[in-house]
Design an enzyme around this catalytic site. Structure first.
Site, PDB file in Angstrom:
ATOM      1  N   GLY A 145     -55.443  31.614  19.230  1.00 36.95           N
ATOM      2  CA  GLY A 145     -55.878  30.374  19.982  1.00 36.95           C
ATOM      3  C   GLY A 145     -57.029  30.751  21.037  1.00 36.95           C
ATOM      4  O   GLY A 145     -57.171  29.906  21.949  1.00 36.95           O
ATOM      5  N   GLU A 156     -56.675  22.081  14.974  1.00 32.83           N
ATOM      6  CA  GLU A 156     -55.992  22.825  14.232  1.00 32.83           C
ATOM      7  C   GLU A 156     -54.955  23.907  14.880  1.00 32.83           C
ATOM      8  O   GLU A 156     -53.882  24.084  14.688  1.00 32.83           O
ATOM      9  CB  GLU A 156     -56.964  23.782  13.333  1.00 32.83           C
ATOM     10  CG  GLU A 156     -57.633  22.793  12.334  1.00 32.83           C
ATOM     11  CD  GLU A 156     -58.570  23.682  11.222  1.00 32.83           C
ATOM     12  OE1 GLU A 156     -58.904  23.223  10.466  1.00 32.83           O
ATOM     13  OE2 GLU A 156     -58.655  24.875  11.614  1.00 32.83           O
ATOM     14  N   LYS A 157     -55.696  24.340  15.917  1.00 33.90           N
ATOM     15  CA  LYS A 157     -54.720  25.014  17.297  1.00 33.90           C
ATOM     16  C   LYS A 157     -53.541  24.434  17.376  1.00 33.90           C
ATOM     17  O   LYS A 157     -52.384  24.696  17.645  1.00 33.90           O
ATOM     18  CB  LYS A 157     -55.610  25.584  18.116  1.00 33.90           C
ATOM     19  CG  LYS A 157     -55.047  26.346  19.139  1.00 33.90           C
ATOM     20  CD  LYS A 157     -56.260  26.694  20.269  1.00 33.90           C
ATOM     21  CE  LYS A 157     -55.475  27.296  21.585  1.00 33.90           C
ATOM     22  NZ  LYS A 157     -56.562  27.816  22.549  1.00 33.90           N
ATOM     23  N   GLU A 158     -53.857  23.019  17.661  1.00 32.73           N
ATOM     24  CA  GLU A 158     -52.663  22.212  18.277  1.00 32.73           C
ATOM     25  C   GLU A 158     -51.678  21.983  17.246  1.00 32.73           C
ATOM     26  O   GLU A 158     -50.429  21.812  17.565  1.00 32.73           O
ATOM     27  CB  GLU A 158     -53.355  20.759  18.959  1.00 32.73           C
ATOM     28  CG  GLU A 158     -54.175  21.061  20.066  1.00 32.73           C
ATOM     29  CD  GLU A 158     -53.360  21.583  21.301  1.00 32.73           C
ATOM     30  OE1 GLU A 158     -52.178  21.599  21.280  1.00 32.73           O
ATOM     31  OE2 GLU A 158     -54.063  21.892  22.085  1.00 32.73           O
ATOM     32  N   ASP A 198     -55.310  30.831  26.491  1.00 32.08           N
ATOM     33  CA  ASP A 198     -56.595  30.130  26.205  1.00 32.08           C
ATOM     34  C   ASP A 198     -57.651  30.904  27.023  1.00 32.08           C
ATOM     35  O   ASP A 198     -57.263  31.612  27.994  1.00 32.08           O
ATOM     36  CB  ASP A 198     -56.261  28.621  27.014  1.00 32.08           C
ATOM     37  CG  ASP A 198     -55.616  27.861  26.093  1.00 32.08           C
ATOM     38  OD1 ASP A 198     -56.154  27.520  24.969  1.00 32.08           O
ATOM     39  OD2 ASP A 198     -54.743  27.105  26.538  1.00 32.08           O
TER      40      ASP A 198
END
Lengths: 87, 175
Positions: free
Chosen positions: B43, B59-61, B78
């Site tokens: 991520g 998509e990461k979420e 992050d």
């Protein structure tokens, strides 16, 4: 000394390569040889994933490639375990 | 796959910004393995809200949701915008070695260039990650990494000062 056992997926990529460098530099993690084995395993897994796609699944050539890849994957996993046990 | 994951303290995924959803099956395997102490999903993308703004972010979420669903121990790392994408190309090409290939073209300059950007040097990610995964305080947390907070105006001025030439061929983008 108990080493922190880390699996790094994508170690040959843009960010993965930087992470690999940082972990190796830190010294608290398993040896680079093990990482290399994991990288190879990951690449083989990606090939297997690609072979599972709808387009390639029916190709006769892909069956042979899948068989070869699975064999290589198995050998690499064995090698990784050996390296691990030697730590 | 689940069987082969047993015995790891930490699993770090760096599959790539555009391969986020490939992690979903992998997360299923981690859940099945049951004894992974920490999963760091891929991520390493700038923060923004989900909902059609930045596809990799959405998509990461989705990946995060799957991690939470299985209650897998995690650390989400992050980053700021990469240094390597923030430094403008100089016409002489003398600093191209330090830039990402994507940025070997006329840079975009947003608005007046005064908005401050949180920046992360990509080369620091390994050191950041090594420290983060050894720190028990980061378990089941989001950790934000950065090394500079600079406006585009400031970055361009620094490049011109150090590089000894003006940044040319700028694409101005109005906000």
């Amino acid at each position: 000394m108990v080493l922190h056992k880390v699996l790094l997926l994508g170690a040959t990529g843009e960010t993965g390569g930087d992470i690999l460098e940082g972990l190796a530099e830190d010294g608290e993690f398993v040896s680079r040889n093990v990482f290399t084995c994991f990288v190879v395993t990951h690449i083989l897994n990606r090939i297997l994933a690609a072979l599972s796609s709808q387009r390639l699944r029916t190709s006769p050539r892909s069956k042979l490639l899948k068989s070869v890849t699975l064999t290589l994957s198995s050998l690499i996993s064995k090698e990784t375990r050996t390296l691990w046990q030697s730590l | 796959l689940a069987e082969s994951l047993k015995g790891y303290d930490t699993i770090i995924s760096a599959l790539g910004a555009l391969d986020q959803l490939q992690q979903l099956n992998f997360i299923e395997a981690i859940a099945k393995a049951g004894n992974v102490k920490r999963f760091v999903p891929c991520g390493f993308i700038t923060i923004c809200p989900r909902g059609g703004i930045l596809t990799p972010r959405d998509e990461k979420e989705e990946v995060h949701d799957r991690i939470f669903e299985h209650k897998i121990p995690y650390t989400i790392i992050d980053v700021g915008y990469w240094h390597q994408l923030s430094v403008p190309h100089l016409a002489s090409g003398r600093i191209d070695y330090a830039l990402h290939n994507l940025y070997l073209q006329p840079p975009k300059f947003y608005g007046g260039g005064t908005a401050k950007n949180i920046l992360t040097d990509k080369r620091d990610m390994g050191r950041f990650t090594a420290r983060i995964i050894q720190d028990p305080r980061t378990l089941n947390k989001r950790v934000f990494t950065w090394s500079d907070v600079l406006s585009q105006k400031k970055i361009f001025a620094l490049v011109e000062e150090v590089g000894g030439e003006k940044v040319t061929q700028i694409n101005y983008v109005s906000l």
